[in-house]
Design a protein around this motif. Structure first.
Motif, PDB file in Angstrom:
ATOM      1  N   HIS A 223      28.547  33.942 -13.015  1.00 13.26           N
ATOM      2  CA  HIS A 223      27.369  33.257 -13.530  1.00 13.26           C
ATOM      3  C   HIS A 223      26.592  34.215 -14.425  1.00 13.26           C
ATOM      4  CE1 HIS A 223      26.833  29.372 -11.286  1.00 13.26           C
ATOM      5  NE2 HIS A 223      27.808  29.922 -10.600  1.00 13.26           N
ATOM      6  N   GLY A 278      21.827  30.131 -15.937  1.00 10.18           N
ATOM      7  CA  GLY A 278      20.578  29.438 -15.708  1.00 10.18           C
ATOM      8  C   GLY A 278      19.874  29.047 -16.996  1.00 10.18           C
ATOM      9  N   GLU A 282      14.760  30.458 -15.067  1.00  9.83           N
ATOM     10  CA  GLU A 282      15.315  30.896 -13.784  1.00  9.83           C
ATOM     11  C   GLU A 282      16.227  32.092 -13.998  1.00  9.83           C
ATOM     12  OE1 GLU A 282      17.786  27.978 -11.841  1.00  9.83           O
ATOM     13  OE2 GLU A 282      18.973  27.589 -13.642  1.00  9.83           O
ATOM     14  N   HIS A 287      19.888  30.619 -10.223  1.00  9.50           N
ATOM     15  CA  HIS A 287      20.839  29.591 -10.652  1.00  9.50           C
ATOM     16  C   HIS A 287      22.038  29.528  -9.716  1.00  9.50           C
ATOM     17  CE1 HIS A 287      23.084  26.981 -13.340  1.00  9.50           C
ATOM     18  NE2 HIS A 287      24.087  27.840 -13.320  1.00  9.50           N
ATOM     19  N   PRO A 290      20.547  27.944  -5.858  1.00 15.47           N
ATOM     20  CA  PRO A 290      19.326  27.201  -6.180  1.00 15.47           C
ATOM     21  C   PRO A 290      18.566  26.737  -4.942  1.00 15.47           C
ATOM     22  CG  PRO A 290      21.239  25.814  -6.500  1.00 15.47           C
ATOM     23  CD  PRO A 290      21.763  27.189  -6.203  1.00 15.47           C
TER      24      PRO A 290
END
Length: 331
Positions: A223, A278, A282, A287, A290
């Protein structure tokens, strides 16, 4: 020889009953999904439920040694199974299934389906993507950002993996699948629409659509904008199309299918249920994990869209098998 006898006996006893006198079933389309949430019918659907309900609910489950779950096949030559999540689980199941003597995959098309993530400048929640390339996110060297000058690459491919780290899928077959998808109506939800508005990217705010590009396969559930840029860097390094989907299985499954049948009849179909980073308000950790009420929404709609898009291909192949048996009519 004696030390292997128990293993041979075990395999003989556990392999599903099949004799040389029986003709193996010809598989026209094999559908591989990665997980299911609960039951195969009637509850919240995971990746396989719609396929099972639509094609396989009347089929008897066939246990295959080495596969994570049974294989179901209907009388029309459509087969499917839940392969397991991640590269090892899914590819080992796929190899076991391909070696089942009761199934003839000589002319089969392989449709790998599931949910995935997408960068917000390439896709959106509920969108569905046909892969043009599959790239393995691993098979190289990585290091921390503070160990090289700022802006320098953080990944380098390792020699020896050239034949398995990237697969270009059959362009004619992909084009045909995209064409069959062109008139499929995709569903959406208010929750997904509201979530998209948190992102500034124009593509992220779009309603669901069908798109193509490179699917990045890695057991790492990465991510953040930094790793998203790194995935794009890898596709450029390998000469593939833009990175549009992050998932955990397809390149590994492709390696298995390639060993036995080649990849000319392999398709990867993924629906985006999350963004790979995100929104501006955020952090990456927020993200990734959450708070309640901050998730993307649209999971059920994405599952429905994947099935609608993939089913258009399955129906075309099965209903026109005389045209498809020897290869894509566009070849």
């Amino acid at each position: 020889m004696r030390r292997y006898a128990p293993l041979v006996l075990t395999l003989a006893l556990t392999w599903p009953a099949f004799t040389a006198a029986q003709e193996p079933q010809e598989v026209k389309v094999f559908i591989g999904s990665m997980f299911e949430i609960g039951e195969l019918e009637g509850d919240r659907a995971g990746e396989f439920q719609a396929w099972y309900e639509d094609y396989l609910s009347e089929a008897e489950p066939r246990e295959v040694p080495g596969a994570a779950n049974p294989v179901w096949c209907n009388d029309e030559g459509v087969c499917g199974s839940i392969l397991g999540m991640g590269k090892v689980a899914s590819s080992s199941s796929m190899m076991a299934i391909l070696l089942d003597p009761a199934l003839d995959f000589s002319n089969a098309y392989f449709l790998m389906t599931g949910v995935a993530g997408t960068p917000p400048d390439k896709g959106t929640i509920g969108a569905v993507s046909w892969a043009t390339w599959l790239v393995d996110y691993d098979l190289g060297h990585r290091w921390a950002a503070d160990e090289v000058p700022e802006g320098e690459p953080l990944f380098m491919p390792r020699d020896g993996y050239e034949d398995i780290r990237v697969y270009e899928l059959n362009p004619d077959l992909v084009d045909h699948a995209v064409e069959l998808s062109s008139n499929v109506e995709l569903t959406d939800s208010q929750d997904a629409q509201s979530y998209r508005e948190r992102y500034p990217q124009e593509t992220a705010r779009r309603a669901p659509f069908v798109f193509t590009g490179t699917h990045m396969t890695g057991d790492t559930f990465f991510h953040g904008p930094g790793l998203s840029k790194q995935a794009q860097y890898m596709t450029e390094l390998y000469g593939a199309d833009d990175y549009v989907i992050t998932e955990m299985e397809a390149a590994a499954i492709a390696q298995v299918v390639d060993r036995l049948h080649g990849t000319d009849r392999l398709l990867s179909l993924r629906g985006a249920v999350n963004f790979d980073q995100g929104h501006p308000d955020e952090t990456t950790l927020e993200h990734l994990d959450p708070a309640p009420g901050e998730t993307a929404g649209g999971f059920a709609e994405t599952i429905e869209n994947i099935h609608a898009v993939g089913a258009a291909f399955v129906e075309e192949v099965v209903n026109n098998w005389d045209q498809w048996r020897e290869g894509s009519p566009k070849n």
